[in-house]
Design a protein around this motif. Sequence first.
Motif, PDB file in Angstrom:
ATOM      1  N   LEU A 162      -4.051  -2.958  -2.449  1.00 25.23           N
ATOM      2  CA  LEU A 162      -4.640  -1.840  -3.279  1.00 25.23           C
ATOM      3  C   LEU A 162      -6.148  -2.205  -3.813  1.00 25.23           C
ATOM      4  O   LEU A 162      -7.171  -1.275  -4.825  1.00 25.23           O
TER       5      LEU A 162
ATOM      6  N   TYR B 242      -2.086   4.316  -1.792  1.00 26.67           N
ATOM      7  CA  TYR B 242      -2.420   3.218  -3.328  1.00 26.67           C
ATOM      8  C   TYR B 242      -3.179   4.567  -4.329  1.00 26.67           C
ATOM      9  O   TYR B 242      -4.474   4.238  -5.052  1.00 26.67           O
TER      10      TYR B 242
ATOM     11  N   GLY C 199       0.341  -1.274  -0.392  1.00 28.51           N
ATOM     12  CA  GLY C 199      -0.174  -0.001  -0.573  1.00 28.51           C
ATOM     13  C   GLY C 199       0.744   1.248  -0.159  1.00 28.51           C
ATOM     14  O   GLY C 199       0.301   2.627  -0.253  1.00 28.51           O
TER      15      GLY C 199
ATOM     16  N   THR D 282       0.851   3.264  -9.000  1.00 24.55           N
ATOM     17  CA  THR D 282       0.911   1.913  -6.901  1.00 24.55           C
ATOM     18  C   THR D 282       0.682   1.279  -7.957  1.00 24.55           C
ATOM     19  O   THR D 282       1.289  -0.181  -7.367  1.00 24.55           O
TER      20      THR D 282
END
Length: 406
Positions: free
Chosen positions: A109, A74, A57, A79
């Motif tokens: 995520l 995130y 994360g 990401t």
Amino acid sequence: MYYNNRISRMLLCILVFSQLNSLRALAGENKGEEWFSKAVKTSAYQLNKATAVYTPGQNPRSINPNGSVRVAPYTDWTTGFFPGSLWYAYELTHDNNLKQQAGKFTLALDSVRYIKNTHDVGFMLFCSYGNAFRITKDKAYLPALKDGVANLAARFNPKVGAIRSWDFSWWHYPVIIDNMMNLEYLYWSAKEFKQPKYTDIANAHALTSMKNHFRKDYSSYHVVDYDAKTGKVLAQRTHQGVTDESAWARGQAWGLYGYAMCYANTKKPEFLEQAKHIAAFIMNHPRMPKDKVPVWDFDVHNAVDVEEKAPRDASAAAVIASGLLELSTQVKDGKKYLDYAEDILKSLSSDEYLAKPDENQYFILKHSVGALLYNSETDTPLNYADYYYLEALKRYAEIKKINLGN
């Protein structure tokens, strides 16, 4: 006693021989791909180390000028690339720790599925959750993918014929060339979730971009701004390149990759022709360096104030290599694309660009450029450079039939 010792020696020899064969298979020594072996081993080592340092994360994005790591929460557009890299590295090595960590970093995520203010959910979810489901077939990954693609499709404006990229206030209806990459998420979802409208949206976006993003020489603008009510083109800009009329290197790479991918998914000949034209622009460009790793903008020579700051962009090179490998499988004369991509991968796998183990804050590649004109991520590792490099290595292995072992 002699008999037992002889049996032990024989068993030891068999074990050693088996291990050597496994290493040779991974190295592709039977195909003379020692550089490939080095690339895979280095990548796996760096990523394994990275998973012990970074928190799911909070994924590594790049390195700041002071040497610290820039972390992507995130909500950051990049990401999804780190977990995606873990999945690709697992495919290349069959390292179960990489697979386990890939799952952890992917599931962290989950909240991305609720993001509605950007087209980047394609990068964020399809590179992570998409690869996770492709490899594992675990249906636990599907709900996030289903929600995310619905949000992506909702950004399509039929009057414009394209998906809105950004919600920045100073644009009217901006569409960036990067958005071509996220069409794969739509094509895949159309089949997986039985939503043919997603294919229609992806095709419309690709055709609109083909019409308005490209110049006569098949170089592309970065941003096209539209009137949302009429679909009229208001401006054609290059937000991250030298000038509005310059050929920002990664933008050219996005276009090449995007249209090769569109053709692979639709077999529409106009997409194939577009990919071939963009490939020709890149491959025949007089200012492409000998190692085929471009500087951040092909037209940097036109701007005196930045000519002394012309770093290479390994991220653009990695995307170009992966796009060319895809294109090489779609045409009869694909060898020229395969050979060019191979040259890029060999350059990226050299000491100039490939990090040494334990260096580079555990990123794989060095020397990429995010947004030079905004003094952001210049000559630094980038997580998406690593992602597309690993994807290209995987595609290369499949095409060359390199035995990756078990």
